[in-house]
Design a protein around this motif. Structure first.
Motif, short mmCIF file in Angstrom:
data_model
loop_
_atom_site.label_atom_id
_atom_site.label_comp_id
_atom_site.label_asym_id
_atom_site.label_seq_id
_atom_site.Cartn_x
_atom_site.Cartn_y
_atom_site.Cartn_z
N VAL A 1 8.80 24.27 -26.45
CA VAL A 1 8.53 22.83 -26.54
C VAL A 1 7.25 22.55 -27.33
O VAL A 1 6.57 21.56 -27.07
CB VAL A 1 8.46 22.19 -25.13
CG1 VAL A 1 9.81 22.21 -24.47
CG2 VAL A 1 7.42 22.87 -24.26
N ASP A 2 6.97 23.37 -28.32
CA ASP A 2 5.76 23.21 -29.13
C ASP A 2 5.98 22.32 -30.35
O ASP A 2 5.08 22.16 -31.17
CB ASP A 2 5.21 24.57 -29.55
CG ASP A 2 6.19 25.40 -30.35
OD1 ASP A 2 7.41 25.12 -30.30
OD2 ASP A 2 5.76 26.35 -31.02
N THR A 3 7.15 21.74 -30.48
CA THR A 3 7.43 20.82 -31.58
C THR A 3 7.08 19.40 -31.17
O THR A 3 7.10 19.07 -29.98
CB THR A 3 8.92 20.87 -31.95
OG1 THR A 3 9.69 20.59 -30.78
CG2 THR A 3 9.32 22.22 -32.52
N PRO A 4 6.78 18.53 -32.12
CA PRO A 4 6.51 17.13 -31.77
C PRO A 4 7.76 16.46 -31.19
O PRO A 4 8.87 16.75 -31.61
CB PRO A 4 6.13 16.49 -33.11
CG PRO A 4 5.79 17.61 -34.02
CD PRO A 4 6.58 18.79 -33.54
N TRP A 5 7.54 15.59 -30.22
CA TRP A 5 8.62 14.83 -29.61
C TRP A 5 9.14 13.81 -30.62
O TRP A 5 8.37 13.12 -31.29
CB TRP A 5 8.11 14.11 -28.37
CG TRP A 5 9.12 13.16 -27.80
CD1 TRP A 5 9.18 11.82 -28.00
CD2 TRP A 5 10.19 13.48 -26.94
NE1 TRP A 5 10.24 11.29 -27.32
CE2 TRP A 5 10.89 12.29 -26.66
CE3 TRP A 5 10.66 14.67 -26.38
CZ2 TRP A 5 12.00 12.24 -25.85
CZ3 TRP A 5 11.77 14.63 -25.57
CH2 TRP A 5 12.43 13.44 -25.31
N THR A 6 10.46 13.71 -30.75
CA THR A 6 11.09 12.70 -31.58
C THR A 6 11.96 11.83 -30.69
O THR A 6 12.90 12.33 -30.06
CB THR A 6 11.95 13.34 -32.69
OG1 THR A 6 11.13 14.22 -33.45
CG2 THR A 6 12.56 12.29 -33.60
N ASP A 7 11.66 10.57 -30.62
CA ASP A 7 12.39 9.63 -29.76
C ASP A 7 13.70 9.21 -30.43
O ASP A 7 13.78 9.13 -31.65
CB ASP A 7 11.51 8.41 -29.50
CG ASP A 7 12.04 7.53 -28.39
OD1 ASP A 7 12.82 8.02 -27.55
OD2 ASP A 7 11.68 6.34 -28.36
#
Length: 184
Positions: free
Chosen positions: A128-134
């Motif tokens: 979960v080290d990637t940026p969150w994309t809504d």
């Protein structure tokens, strides 16, 4: 109701891109498919659930779990007929199991039975080290680590082999390729 199809025979390696939402599974599946010139199995749930959301505003109900599993396995079986050495699965029915437990605290018995009969050679568990994309369907931005732990626990519960992969962009792809190369 239709049943979850059995996996069709495939003599190559079934590799599953697996993990919580917004960790780059679809992107990585496309990249690996292009790198190895092998087919990918697209995530069935994304289009299925987006259509439901567009029609009535709900994300997912318990009644959607089996249709999602059926659609994912059907797509996998179709793609396996075109594959040679690798089949890259953008999620699988174990992913459906994890989400069923996370949202509904139960899983259809038929899904558990299908998982026990399934054969996947290796899982690439994405960190979960990637940026969150809504988007319309993603709803757990603050539970990413908890969801990651659920995904890892399911792999351990069913005895599947896996490699955790982290990194951003080209590093993530390179780390996934290194994990796959170790299988050959």
């Amino acid at each position: 109701m239709e049943k979850i199809p059995e996996q069709t025979h495939f003599s190559g390696l079934r590799i599953v891109l697996y993990g919580p939402e917004s960790t780059g599974k679809s992107t990585l599946a496309q990249q690996l498919s292009a790198h190895y010139r092998e087919p990918q199995v697209e995530e069935f749930a994304r289009d299925y659930l987006q259509e439901l959301f567009d029609q009535n505003g709900h994300i997912c109900t318990y009644d959607d779990i089996l249709p999602i599993a059926i659609g994912q396995r059907t797509a996998e079986n179709i793609a396996s007929a075109k594959a040679n050495k690798f089949l890259f699965c953008d999620t699988d029915i174990v992913e459906t199991y994890v989400y069923s437990m996370a949202y509904f605290d139960k899983v259809p018995a038929e899904l558990i039975a299908a998982i026990k009969k399934s054969k996947y050679d290796h899982y690439v568990l994405l960190d979960v080290d990637t940026p969150w994309t809504d988007d319309d369907l993603r709803d757990k931005p603050n539970e990413r680590k908890e969801m990651f732990n659920r995904f890892e626990a399911a792999l351990q519960e069913y005895g599947y082999k896996y490699t955790k992969v982290s990194g951003l962009g080209e590093n993530r792809l390179k780390n996934a390729i290194n994990a796959i190369e170790k299988l050959i």
